[in-house]
Design a protein around this motif. Structure first.
Motif, PDB file in Angstrom:
ATOM      1  N   MET A   1       0.841  -1.172   0.000  1.00 47.72           N
ATOM      2  CA  MET A   1       0.000   0.000   0.000  1.00 47.72           C
ATOM      3  C   MET A   1       0.893   1.244   0.000  1.00 47.72           C
ATOM      4  O   MET A   1       1.655   1.459   0.930  1.00 47.72           O
ATOM      5  CB  MET A   1      -0.898  -0.035   1.233  1.00 47.72           C
ATOM      6  N   ASP A   2       0.805   2.033  -1.044  1.00 45.02           N
ATOM      7  CA  ASP A   2       1.621   3.230  -1.198  1.00 45.02           C
ATOM      8  C   ASP A   2       0.960   4.392  -0.456  1.00 45.02           C
ATOM      9  O   ASP A   2      -0.122   4.851  -0.822  1.00 45.02           O
ATOM     10  CB  ASP A   2       1.776   3.558  -2.684  1.00 45.02           C
ATOM     11  N   GLN A   3       1.627   4.863   0.590  1.00 45.26           N
ATOM     12  CA  GLN A   3       1.068   5.924   1.425  1.00 45.26           C
ATOM     13  C   GLN A   3       0.773   7.197   0.646  1.00 45.26           C
ATOM     14  O   GLN A   3      -0.256   7.829   0.865  1.00 45.26           O
ATOM     15  CB  GLN A   3       2.020   6.237   2.571  1.00 45.26           C
ATOM     16  N   VAL A   4       1.655   7.562  -0.253  1.00 42.88           N
ATOM     17  CA  VAL A   4       1.453   8.784  -1.033  1.00 42.88           C
ATOM     18  C   VAL A   4       0.182   8.670  -1.877  1.00 42.88           C
ATOM     19  O   VAL A   4      -0.633   9.598  -1.926  1.00 42.88           O
ATOM     20  CB  VAL A   4       2.687   9.092  -1.913  1.00 42.88           C
ATOM     21  N   GLU A   5      -0.028   7.520  -2.523  1.00 43.44           N
ATOM     22  CA  GLU A   5      -1.230   7.321  -3.343  1.00 43.44           C
ATOM     23  C   GLU A   5      -2.499   7.355  -2.492  1.00 43.44           C
ATOM     24  O   GLU A   5      -3.524   7.886  -2.911  1.00 43.44           O
ATOM     25  CB  GLU A   5      -1.139   6.010  -4.123  1.00 43.44           C
ATOM     26  N   LYS A   8      -3.117  10.981  -1.582  1.00 49.83           N
ATOM     27  CA  LYS A   8      -3.573  11.704  -2.778  1.00 49.83           C
ATOM     28  C   LYS A   8      -5.046  11.402  -3.033  1.00 49.83           C
ATOM     29  O   LYS A   8      -5.829  12.290  -3.354  1.00 49.83           O
ATOM     30  CB  LYS A   8      -2.750  11.298  -4.007  1.00 49.83           C
ATOM     31  N   ARG A  67      -7.279   2.156  -6.795  1.00 51.10           N
ATOM     32  CA  ARG A  67      -5.820   1.994  -6.849  1.00 51.10           C
ATOM     33  C   ARG A  67      -5.198   2.176  -5.467  1.00 51.10           C
ATOM     34  O   ARG A  67      -4.160   1.590  -5.156  1.00 51.10           O
ATOM     35  CB  ARG A  67      -5.200   2.969  -7.844  1.00 51.10           C
ATOM     36  N   ALA A  68      -5.839   2.965  -4.614  1.00 49.47           N
ATOM     37  CA  ALA A  68      -5.361   3.165  -3.246  1.00 49.47           C
ATOM     38  C   ALA A  68      -5.869   2.073  -2.302  1.00 49.47           C
ATOM     39  O   ALA A  68      -5.615   2.132  -1.102  1.00 49.47           O
ATOM     40  CB  ALA A  68      -5.805   4.538  -2.742  1.00 49.47           C
ATOM     41  N   ASP A  69      -6.580   1.085  -2.842  1.00 46.19           N
ATOM     42  CA  ASP A  69      -7.140  -0.038  -2.071  1.00 46.19           C
ATOM     43  C   ASP A  69      -8.188   0.387  -1.052  1.00 46.19           C
ATOM     44  O   ASP A  69      -8.403  -0.293  -0.057  1.00 46.19           O
ATOM     45  CB  ASP A  69      -6.042  -0.841  -1.360  1.00 46.19           C
ATOM     46  N   GLN A  91      -5.840  -1.003   6.936  1.00 49.33           N
ATOM     47  CA  GLN A  91      -4.428  -0.697   6.722  1.00 49.33           C
ATOM     48  C   GLN A  91      -4.160   0.807   6.834  1.00 49.33           C
ATOM     49  O   GLN A  91      -3.149   1.224   7.383  1.00 49.33           O
ATOM     50  CB  GLN A  91      -3.962  -1.215   5.358  1.00 49.33           C
TER      51      GLN A  91
END
Length: 100
Positions: A1-5, A8, A67-69, A91
């Motif tokens: 999981m990309d925190q920035v995404e 955003k 995309r950010a789940d 998460q």
């Protein structure tokens, strides 16, 4: 999981509203004849009507959230339904509680 995404995805008022509406879909949307909220989710058309934005804008917003789940989608025939991704939200909570 990309925190920035993730952050955003959460940086837009309408996307935040969508997540809030999907938290309790039965309170925020009219009944759907072909799918129940809990198992399938809310039809894109209903989200679009409530938001008052174009179908393409809502589809893009939902794609960003997916995309950010934070949401998941289910296709039933020609319709796509969205609901909150409980694991993704969990998460996000972990990230906020442990890293920020």
């Amino acid at each position: 999981m990309d925190q920035v995404e993730i952050f955003k995805a959460l940086s837009n008022k309408t996307r935040l509203q969508i997540l809030n509406w999907l938290k309790e879909p039965a309170l925020n949307f009219p009944d759907q004849p072909n799918a129940d909220f809990e198992n399938v989710g809310v039809c894109v058309g209903q989200i679009q009507n409530k938001a008052g934005l174009s179908q393409s804008t809502i589809s893009e917003y939902l794609s960003i959230l997916q995309r950010a789940d934070l949401v998941s989608s289910t296709r039933v025939g020609q319709w796509t339904y969205y609901k909150r991704n409980k694991e993704g939200i969990k998460q996000l909570s972990k990230i906020i509680n442990s890293e920020l």
